[in-house]
Design a protein around this motif. Structure first.
Motif, PDB file in Angstrom:
ATOM      1  N   PHE A 133       0.856  -1.180   0.000  1.00  0.00           N
ATOM      2  CA  PHE A 133       0.000   0.000   0.000  1.00  0.00           C
ATOM      3  C   PHE A 133       0.893   1.231   0.000  1.00  0.00           C
ATOM      4  CE2 PHE A 133      -2.524  -3.395   1.758  1.00  0.00           C
ATOM      5  CZ  PHE A 133      -3.801  -3.166   1.285  1.00  0.00           C
ATOM      6  N   ILE A 134       0.311   2.414  -0.192  1.00  0.00           N
ATOM      7  CA  ILE A 134       1.061   3.655  -0.013  1.00  0.00           C
ATOM      8  C   ILE A 134       0.222   4.608   0.833  1.00  0.00           C
ATOM      9  CG2 ILE A 134       2.366   3.467  -2.167  1.00  0.00           C
ATOM     10  CD1 ILE A 134       0.493   5.617  -3.343  1.00  0.00           C
ATOM     11  N   ASP A 135       0.897   5.596   1.421  1.00  0.00           N
ATOM     12  CA  ASP A 135       0.154   6.610   2.148  1.00  0.00           C
ATOM     13  C   ASP A 135      -0.086   7.821   1.246  1.00  0.00           C
ATOM     14  OD1 ASP A 135       2.474   8.161   2.121  1.00  0.00           O
ATOM     15  OD2 ASP A 135       2.667   8.271   4.300  1.00  0.00           O
ATOM     16  N   LYS A 136      -0.698   8.852   1.797  1.00  0.00           N
ATOM     17  CA  LYS A 136      -1.089  10.034   1.034  1.00  0.00           C
ATOM     18  C   LYS A 136       0.100  10.674   0.319  1.00  0.00           C
ATOM     19  CE  LYS A 136      -3.389  14.508   1.714  1.00  0.00           C
ATOM     20  NZ  LYS A 136      -4.075  15.373   2.711  1.00  0.00           N
ATOM     21  N   TYR A 137       1.302  10.530   0.901  1.00  0.00           N
ATOM     22  CA  TYR A 137       2.491  11.185   0.351  1.00  0.00           C
ATOM     23  C   TYR A 137       3.342  10.255  -0.508  1.00  0.00           C
ATOM     24  CZ  TYR A 137       0.986  14.587   3.755  1.00  0.00           C
ATOM     25  OH  TYR A 137       0.222  15.490   4.466  1.00  0.00           O
ATOM     26  N   GLY A 138       2.806   9.076  -0.782  1.00  0.00           N
ATOM     27  CA  GLY A 138       3.495   8.155  -1.681  1.00  0.00           C
ATOM     28  C   GLY A 138       4.518   7.255  -1.035  1.00  0.00           C
ATOM     29  N   LYS A 312      -3.166   8.188   5.876  1.00  0.00           N
ATOM     30  CA  LYS A 312      -2.775   9.563   5.535  1.00  0.00           C
ATOM     31  C   LYS A 312      -1.272   9.761   5.613  1.00  0.00           C
ATOM     32  CE  LYS A 312      -7.018  12.111   6.444  1.00  0.00           C
ATOM     33  NZ  LYS A 312      -7.652  13.218   7.189  1.00  0.00           N
ATOM     34  N   SER A 313      -0.663   9.317   6.701  1.00  0.00           N
ATOM     35  CA  SER A 313       0.790   9.471   6.835  1.00  0.00           C
ATOM     36  C   SER A 313       1.366   8.301   7.616  1.00  0.00           C
ATOM     37  CB  SER A 313       1.152  10.787   7.527  1.00  0.00           C
ATOM     38  OG  SER A 313       2.550  10.847   7.749  1.00  0.00           O
ATOM     39  N   ILE A 314       2.053   7.435   6.912  1.00  0.00           N
ATOM     40  CA  ILE A 314       2.680   6.297   7.567  1.00  0.00           C
ATOM     41  C   ILE A 314       3.864   6.758   8.413  1.00  0.00           C
ATOM     42  CG2 ILE A 314       4.312   5.638   5.738  1.00  0.00           C
ATOM     43  CD1 ILE A 314       2.057   3.264   7.763  1.00  0.00           C
ATOM     44  N   VAL A 315       4.486   7.874   8.024  1.00  0.00           N
ATOM     45  CA  VAL A 315       5.593   8.441   8.805  1.00  0.00           C
ATOM     46  C   VAL A 315       5.082   8.870  10.178  1.00  0.00           C
ATOM     47  CG1 VAL A 315       7.296  10.302   8.929  1.00  0.00           C
ATOM     48  CG2 VAL A 315       6.835   9.179   6.744  1.00  0.00           C
ATOM     49  N   TYR A 316       3.960   9.588  10.196  1.00  0.00           N
ATOM     50  CA  TYR A 316       3.359  10.041  11.457  1.00  0.00           C
ATOM     51  C   TYR A 316       2.938   8.847  12.310  1.00  0.00           C
ATOM     52  CZ  TYR A 316      -0.073  12.124  14.638  1.00  0.00           C
ATOM     53  OH  TYR A 316      -0.773  12.496  15.751  1.00  0.00           O
ATOM     54  N   ASN A 317       2.256   7.883  11.690  1.00  0.00           N
ATOM     55  CA  ASN A 317       1.784   6.709  12.439  1.00  0.00           C
ATOM     56  C   ASN A 317       2.940   5.915  13.035  1.00  0.00           C
ATOM     57  OD1 ASN A 317      -0.863   7.268  11.898  1.00  0.00           O
ATOM     58  ND2 ASN A 317      -1.116   5.714  10.315  1.00  0.00           N
ATOM     59  N   LYS A 321       3.137   7.773  16.549  1.00  0.00           N
ATOM     60  CA  LYS A 321       2.068   7.004  17.199  1.00  0.00           C
ATOM     61  C   LYS A 321       2.450   5.553  17.448  1.00  0.00           C
ATOM     62  CE  LYS A 321      -2.218   7.669  16.301  1.00  0.00           C
ATOM     63  NZ  LYS A 321      -3.520   7.658  15.617  1.00  0.00           N
ATOM     64  N   ALA A 322       3.706   5.215  17.118  1.00  0.00           N
ATOM     65  CA  ALA A 322       4.219   3.851  17.349  1.00  0.00           C
ATOM     66  C   ALA A 322       3.382   2.801  16.628  1.00  0.00           C
ATOM     67  CB  ALA A 322       4.298   3.546  18.837  1.00  0.00           C
ATOM     68  N   GLY A 323       2.912   3.148  15.439  1.00  0.00           N
ATOM     69  CA  GLY A 323       2.137   2.188  14.652  1.00  0.00           C
ATOM     70  C   GLY A 323       3.055   1.307  13.831  1.00  0.00           C
ATOM     71  N   LYS A 324       3.501   0.216  14.428  1.00  0.00           N
ATOM     72  CA  LYS A 324       4.542  -0.615  13.822  1.00  0.00           C
ATOM     73  C   LYS A 324       3.990  -1.735  12.943  1.00  0.00           C
ATOM     74  CE  LYS A 324       7.664   1.671  16.179  1.00  0.00           C
ATOM     75  NZ  LYS A 324       8.492   2.693  15.555  1.00  0.00           N
ATOM     76  N   VAL A 325       2.675  -1.987  13.015  1.00  0.00           N
ATOM     77  CA  VAL A 325       2.094  -3.048  12.205  1.00  0.00           C
ATOM     78  C   VAL A 325       0.944  -2.494  11.382  1.00  0.00           C
ATOM     79  CG1 VAL A 325       2.771  -4.844  13.827  1.00  0.00           C
ATOM     80  CG2 VAL A 325       0.509  -3.817  14.016  1.00  0.00           C
ATOM     81  N   PHE A 326       0.578  -3.220  10.341  1.00  0.00           N
ATOM     82  CA  PHE A 326      -0.448  -2.781   9.421  1.00  0.00           C
ATOM     83  C   PHE A 326      -1.823  -2.761  10.096  1.00  0.00           C
ATOM     84  CE2 PHE A 326      -3.794  -3.597   6.329  1.00  0.00           C
ATOM     85  CZ  PHE A 326      -3.508  -2.674   5.336  1.00  0.00           C
ATOM     86  N   VAL A 327      -2.548  -1.665   9.886  1.00  0.00           N
ATOM     87  CA  VAL A 327      -3.928  -1.554  10.356  1.00  0.00           C
ATOM     88  C   VAL A 327      -4.771  -1.105   9.183  1.00  0.00           C
ATOM     89  CG1 VAL A 327      -5.523  -0.413  11.935  1.00  0.00           C
ATOM     90  CG2 VAL A 327      -3.206  -0.972  12.689  1.00  0.00           C
TER      91      VAL A 327
END
Length: 328
Positions: A133-138, A312-317, A321-327
């Protein structure tokens, strides 16, 4: 369906010796090809001597991944192209679930199998994992791999779902769609050309799918190691080219501007880490992007899907936000 398994090779005789046997053993449904990018080692003579059933297609030069496949596939007749890295080990019946999906679902144009790590087979592999997948910023990421965090395969992605991009490490595509989209973009040379091709397919209304019943193991980094500045150059440059070609027009300029700022922050991070060659690679990537910008903009299709990103932003997550796995 007539399937061609096509392995792009450049000076990879050691990899061919190691991984061709599993491909030949478990690919009775297909014709196996080695597409050679003008190797200077003994790749061709080795394959001819030890694997006489393998068909050879010779390119005139080392065209890289994108143009290398574009040139080779002109000479191959098949309904399905299975583009397989030379450092892939396949498993028994790996082609069967792929064929079944293509036969049952006419809208699906591209399929990726489950890609696990050859060196640590309980874990997903960086390049593709369980679908991209990609986020909003590619920024690309995968189910099973976000930035440097790679998950253990516990069956959490054992579902056959639609994805946004399929890994070039093991990439199945209908030949008719490949030709309609005019293949990979030669300007990319290598890295992210498969994401660009998938995005163009999505913009045309085609579907891309992950199939967990087909399993392969990938070594990864056999051509360009992760820490190679050339890889940094290609990833940063090609990401900007891809965004220019495929973003919906109302988002194009803002997203490009945002990405360039984020690239600048990445460059500063490289400086603090003492990785000056990678900082220079980003500068060169931007310079190359500007030189190709006018021609790249002309490649935009008539329609760009507004539903291209999952987050929206995988960098931010990931970092805040410590989002280390796919949601989902």
């Amino acid at each position: 369906m007539k399937i061609a398994v096509v392995i792009l090779n450049w000076n990879g005789v050691t990899l061919l010796e190691q991984f061709l046997p599993s491909i030949l053993q478990f690919s009775s449904e297909a014709i196996v090809y080695v597409a050679d990018n003008a190797s200077t080692d003994n790749s061709i003579s080795f394959v001819t001597a030890h694997f006489p059933t393998v068909q050879i297609v010779k390119n005139d030069s080392n065209f890289g991944f994108a143009q290398g496949y574009n040139e080779a596939l002109k000479h191959i007749d098949a309904d399905i192209f299975a583009l397989v890295n030379s450092d892939i080990e396949v498993t028994e019946n790996w082609l069967v679930p792929i064929i079944e999906t293509f036969e049952k679902e006419s809208r699906i144009a591209i399929i990726q199998p489950k890609i696990l790590d050859y060196k640590n087979k309980d874990y997903f592999e960086y390049a593709g994992a369980a679908g991209g997948f990609i986020d909003k910023y590619g920024y690309p990421y995968c189910r099973g791999r976000i930035f440097e965090t790679v998950e253990k395969d516990k069956g959490q992605y054992d579902d056959d779902c639609e994805i946004f991009w399929a890994s070039g490490a093991c990439f199945f595509i209908r030949s008719s769609v490949y030709k309609e989209l005019k293949g990979f973009d030669d300007d990319f040379f290598a890295h992210q050309e498969e994401i660009d091709l998938c995005w163009r397919a999505v913009n045309k209304g085609y579907g891309i799918k992950y199939n967990h019943k087909s399993v392969v193991y990938h070594v990864g980094g056999a051509t360009l190691q992760q820490g190679n500045p050339k890889k940094t150059f290609l990833n940063f440059r090609n990401s900007l080219l891809m965004l220019t070609k495929n973003l919906p027009k109302e988002k194009l300029y803002l997203v490009l501007f945002s990405r360039m700022l984020l690239d600048g922050l990445a460059g500063i991070q490289f400086i603090f880490k003492g990785k000056f060659s990678h900082f220079t690679a980003i500068l060169k990537a931007h310079a190359s992007f500007y030189s190709l910008l006018s021609n790249t903009y002309k490649k935009r299709g008539l329609f760009q899907s507004k539903k291209y990103y999952n987050t929206k932003s995988i960098v931010y997550n990931y970092y805040l936000k410590a989002g280390k796995v796919f949601v989902k």
